[in-house]
Design an enzyme around this catalytic site. Structure first.
Site, PDB file in Angstrom:
ATOM      1  N   LYS A   1      17.433   3.184   0.355  1.00 21.41           N
ATOM      2  CA  LYS A   1      18.413   2.987   1.440  1.00 21.41           C
ATOM      3  C   LYS A   1      19.478   2.036   0.907  1.00 21.41           C
ATOM      4  O   LYS A   1      19.427   0.837   1.162  1.00 21.41           O
ATOM      5  CB  LYS A   1      17.744   2.327   2.648  1.00 21.41           C
ATOM      6  CG  LYS A   1      16.791   3.189   3.448  1.00 21.41           C
ATOM      7  CD  LYS A   1      16.365   2.387   4.689  1.00 21.41           C
ATOM      8  CE  LYS A   1      15.134   2.918   5.330  1.00 21.41           C
ATOM      9  NZ  LYS A   1      14.588   1.999   6.360  1.00 21.41           N
TER      10      LYS A   1
ATOM     11  N   PHE B   1      14.645   3.931   9.984  1.00 19.82           N
ATOM     12  CA  PHE B   1      13.248   3.621   9.678  1.00 19.82           C
ATOM     13  C   PHE B   1      12.438   4.915   9.572  1.00 19.82           C
ATOM     14  O   PHE B   1      12.480   5.753  10.472  1.00 19.82           O
ATOM     15  CB  PHE B   1      12.653   2.707  10.750  1.00 19.82           C
ATOM     16  CG  PHE B   1      11.360   2.086  10.331  1.00 19.82           C
ATOM     17  CD1 PHE B   1      11.336   0.995   9.462  1.00 19.82           C
ATOM     18  CD2 PHE B   1      10.150   2.601  10.773  1.00 19.82           C
ATOM     19  CE1 PHE B   1      10.138   0.428   9.063  1.00 19.82           C
ATOM     20  CE2 PHE B   1       8.945   2.035  10.383  1.00 19.82           C
ATOM     21  CZ  PHE B   1       8.934   0.949   9.520  1.00 19.82           C
ATOM     22  N   VAL B   2      11.713   5.064   8.473  1.00 17.58           N
ATOM     23  CA  VAL B   2      10.939   6.288   8.244  1.00 17.58           C
ATOM     24  C   VAL B   2       9.453   5.980   8.066  1.00 17.58           C
ATOM     25  O   VAL B   2       9.089   4.879   7.650  1.00 17.58           O
ATOM     26  CB  VAL B   2      11.468   7.073   7.013  1.00 17.58           C
ATOM     27  CG1 VAL B   2      12.838   7.656   7.293  1.00 17.58           C
ATOM     28  CG2 VAL B   2      11.496   6.198   5.762  1.00 17.58           C
TER      29      VAL B   2
ATOM     30  N   GLU C   1       7.458   2.399  -6.426  1.00 14.28           N
ATOM     31  CA  GLU C   1       7.653   1.951  -5.038  1.00 14.28           C
ATOM     32  C   GLU C   1       7.866   3.133  -4.107  1.00 14.28           C
ATOM     33  O   GLU C   1       8.315   4.190  -4.535  1.00 14.28           O
ATOM     34  CB  GLU C   1       8.888   1.042  -4.957  1.00 14.28           C
ATOM     35  CG  GLU C   1       8.611  -0.423  -4.673  1.00 14.28           C
ATOM     36  CD  GLU C   1       7.938  -0.728  -3.346  1.00 14.28           C
ATOM     37  OE1 GLU C   1       7.239   0.124  -2.766  1.00 14.28           O
ATOM     38  OE2 GLU C   1       8.112  -1.863  -2.870  1.00 14.28           O
ATOM     39  N   ASP C   2       7.535   2.920  -2.853  1.00 11.11           N
ATOM     40  CA  ASP C   2       7.778   3.963  -1.858  1.00 11.11           C
ATOM     41  C   ASP C   2       9.252   3.977  -1.443  1.00 11.11           C
ATOM     42  O   ASP C   2       9.875   5.021  -1.360  1.00 11.11           O
ATOM     43  CB  ASP C   2       6.872   3.763  -0.628  1.00 11.11           C
ATOM     44  CG  ASP C   2       6.848   2.323  -0.106  1.00 11.11           C
ATOM     45  OD1 ASP C   2       7.560   1.454  -0.671  1.00 11.11           O
ATOM     46  OD2 ASP C   2       6.135   2.054   0.865  1.00 11.11           O
TER      47      ASP C   2
ATOM     48  N   GLU D   1      14.809  -1.040  -0.034  1.00 12.48           N
ATOM     49  CA  GLU D   1      15.679  -1.252   1.110  1.00 12.48           C
ATOM     50  C   GLU D   1      16.581  -2.457   0.835  1.00 12.48           C
ATOM     51  O   GLU D   1      17.578  -2.324   0.128  1.00 12.48           O
ATOM     52  CB  GLU D   1      14.826  -1.433   2.368  1.00 12.48           C
ATOM     53  CG  GLU D   1      15.621  -1.223   3.635  1.00 12.48           C
ATOM     54  CD  GLU D   1      14.848  -1.650   4.871  1.00 12.48           C
ATOM     55  OE1 GLU D   1      14.983  -1.001   5.901  1.00 12.48           O
ATOM     56  OE2 GLU D   1      14.143  -2.661   4.822  1.00 12.48           O
TER      57      GLU D   1
ATOM     58  N   ASP E   1       4.471   3.107   6.546  1.00 10.73           N
ATOM     59  CA  ASP E   1       3.810   2.849   7.825  1.00 10.73           C
ATOM     60  C   ASP E   1       4.742   2.287   8.883  1.00 10.73           C
ATOM     61  O   ASP E   1       5.804   1.744   8.582  1.00 10.73           O
ATOM     62  CB  ASP E   1       2.681   1.834   7.627  1.00 10.73           C
ATOM     63  CG  ASP E   1       3.221   0.428   7.365  1.00 10.73           C
ATOM     64  OD1 ASP E   1       3.988   0.269   6.401  1.00 10.73           O
ATOM     65  OD2 ASP E   1       2.898  -0.497   8.137  1.00 10.73           O
TER      66      ASP E   1
ATOM     67  N   LYS F   1       0.824  -1.191   0.000  1.00 11.46           N
ATOM     68  CA  LYS F   1       0.000   0.000   0.000  1.00 11.46           C
ATOM     69  C   LYS F   1       0.872   1.260   0.000  1.00 11.46           C
ATOM     70  O   LYS F   1       0.397   2.356  -0.245  1.00 11.46           O
ATOM     71  CB  LYS F   1      -0.880   0.028   1.265  1.00 11.46           C
ATOM     72  CG  LYS F   1      -1.708  -1.201   1.482  1.00 11.46           C
ATOM     73  CD  LYS F   1      -2.229  -1.210   2.952  1.00 11.46           C
ATOM     74  CE  LYS F   1      -2.715  -2.597   3.275  1.00 11.46           C
ATOM     75  NZ  LYS F   1      -2.897  -2.762   4.717  1.00 11.46           N
ATOM     76  N   GLY F   2       2.144   1.063   0.311  1.00 13.41           N
ATOM     77  CA  GLY F   2       3.042   2.194   0.571  1.00 13.41           C
ATOM     78  C   GLY F   2       3.173   3.207  -0.546  1.00 13.41           C
ATOM     79  O   GLY F   2       3.407   4.384  -0.296  1.00 13.41           O
TER      80      GLY F   2
HETATM   81  P1  IMP Z   1      12.819  -4.485   0.895  1.00 11.09           P
HETATM   82  O1  IMP Z   1      12.205  -5.717   0.333  1.00 11.09           O
HETATM   83  O2  IMP Z   1      13.691  -4.749   2.074  1.00 11.09           O
HETATM   84  O3  IMP Z   1      13.521  -3.613  -0.131  1.00 11.09           O
HETATM   85  O4  IMP Z   1      11.654  -3.648   1.569  1.00 11.09           O
HETATM   86  C1  IMP Z   1      10.823  -2.907   0.842  1.00 11.09           C
HETATM   87  C2  IMP Z   1       9.535  -2.660   1.592  1.00 11.09           C
HETATM   88  O5  IMP Z   1       9.716  -2.612   2.999  1.00 11.09           O
HETATM   89  C3  IMP Z   1       9.004  -1.310   1.208  1.00 11.09           C
HETATM   90  O6  IMP Z   1       8.151  -1.405   0.097  1.00 11.09           O
HETATM   91  C4  IMP Z   1       8.298  -0.867   2.461  1.00 11.09           C
HETATM   92  O7  IMP Z   1       6.969  -1.315   2.439  1.00 11.09           O
HETATM   93  C5  IMP Z   1       9.033  -1.539   3.584  1.00 11.09           C
HETATM   94  N1  IMP Z   1      10.017  -0.633   4.208  1.00 11.09           N
HETATM   95  C6  IMP Z   1      11.351  -0.627   4.056  1.00 11.09           C
HETATM   96  N2  IMP Z   1      11.925   0.350   4.769  1.00 11.09           N
HETATM   97  C7  IMP Z   1      10.920   1.004   5.391  1.00 11.09           C
HETATM   98  C8  IMP Z   1      10.881   2.157   6.273  1.00 11.09           C
HETATM   99  O8  IMP Z   1      11.890   2.787   6.619  1.00 11.09           O
HETATM  100  N3  IMP Z   1       9.650   2.522   6.702  1.00 11.09           N
HETATM  101  C9  IMP Z   1       8.505   1.879   6.346  1.00 11.09           C
HETATM  102  N4  IMP Z   1       8.500   0.822   5.521  1.00 11.09           N
HETATM  103  C10 IMP Z   1       9.697   0.380   5.057  1.00 11.09           C
HETATM  104 MG    MG Z   2       6.243  -1.087  -0.139  1.00 12.35          MG
END
Ligand code: IMP
Ligand code: MG
Length: 179
Positions: free
Chosen positions: A130, A151-152, A98-99, A102, A158, A42-43
């Protein structure tokens, strides 16, 4: 809600400026192409609505919902498809919205799945990146802002499903995590 924040990372104005810049680049790159923007729920919803208004080509939108997060602040590394696309993407120029990128686990799984559906092209735009957290071999072509490993929340992002409605992005006070 503002009282729960330790610091603001991106103001409303910062976000709008980034949407304009990203929108201009994407507009140039997608002239004459069949662009389908795929928002990851949903981000990305708040970012998607602002960004696509800045992309000046006729485009279509669709959504996918995946989960790699289970309420906390650490990725589990497992990705589940909760809602798939409702349209065919064969021969489309697909742009994933994407929001935040990470570890890259989420986007790596999504891109592998979508590439197997014979897209014409596949790129990623993310508002936040990140890079220090990356585990999977994946990068976004369009990045709004690189941020440190913190973490943001806000503007779609969220903590335990809350704070998505903040119009800007910030870090939470430590006591919020402990309450
Ligand atoms: P990844 O698979 O580790 O790249 O994570 C991506 C997903 O994790 C993003 O689409 C977010 O929904 C969530 N996420 C990663 N970092 C944060 C953060 O700092 N705050 C909130 N959600 C996060
Ligand atoms: Mg996301």
């Amino acid at each position: 809600m503002k009282n729960d924040l330790k610091a603001i990372v991106l103001t409303e104005q910062d976000i709008q400026d980034l949407c304009i810049q990203l929108g201009e680049q994407i507009t140039q790159d997608y002239q004459g192409r069949d662009l389908l923007c795929v928002g990851i729920l949903k981000g990305s919803v708040l970012f998607m609505t602002d960004l696509i208004k800045r992309i000046d080509v006729p485009l279509a939108i669709d959504f996918m919902d995946v989960s790699s997060y289970h309420g906390g602040t650490e990725s589990t590394g497992e990705v589940q498809i909760l809602k798939d696309l409702s349209t065919s993407i064969e021969n489309k120029d697909v742009l994933i919205i994407e929001d935040i990128l990470e570890t890259g686990t989420t986007l790596k799984s999504i891109t592998e799945l979508l590439e197997s559906r014979r897209v014409k092209s596949l790129e990623i735009v993310t508002l936040l990146d990140k890079p220090n957290r990356r585990k999977a071999d994946i990068e976004a072509k369009y990045v709004g802002r690189k941020i440190p490993d913190e973490f943001v929340v806000g503007y779609g992002l969220d903590y335990g499903e809350k704070y998505r409605n903040l119009p800007y992005i910030g870090t939470l006070k430590p006591e919020i995590y402990n309450s």
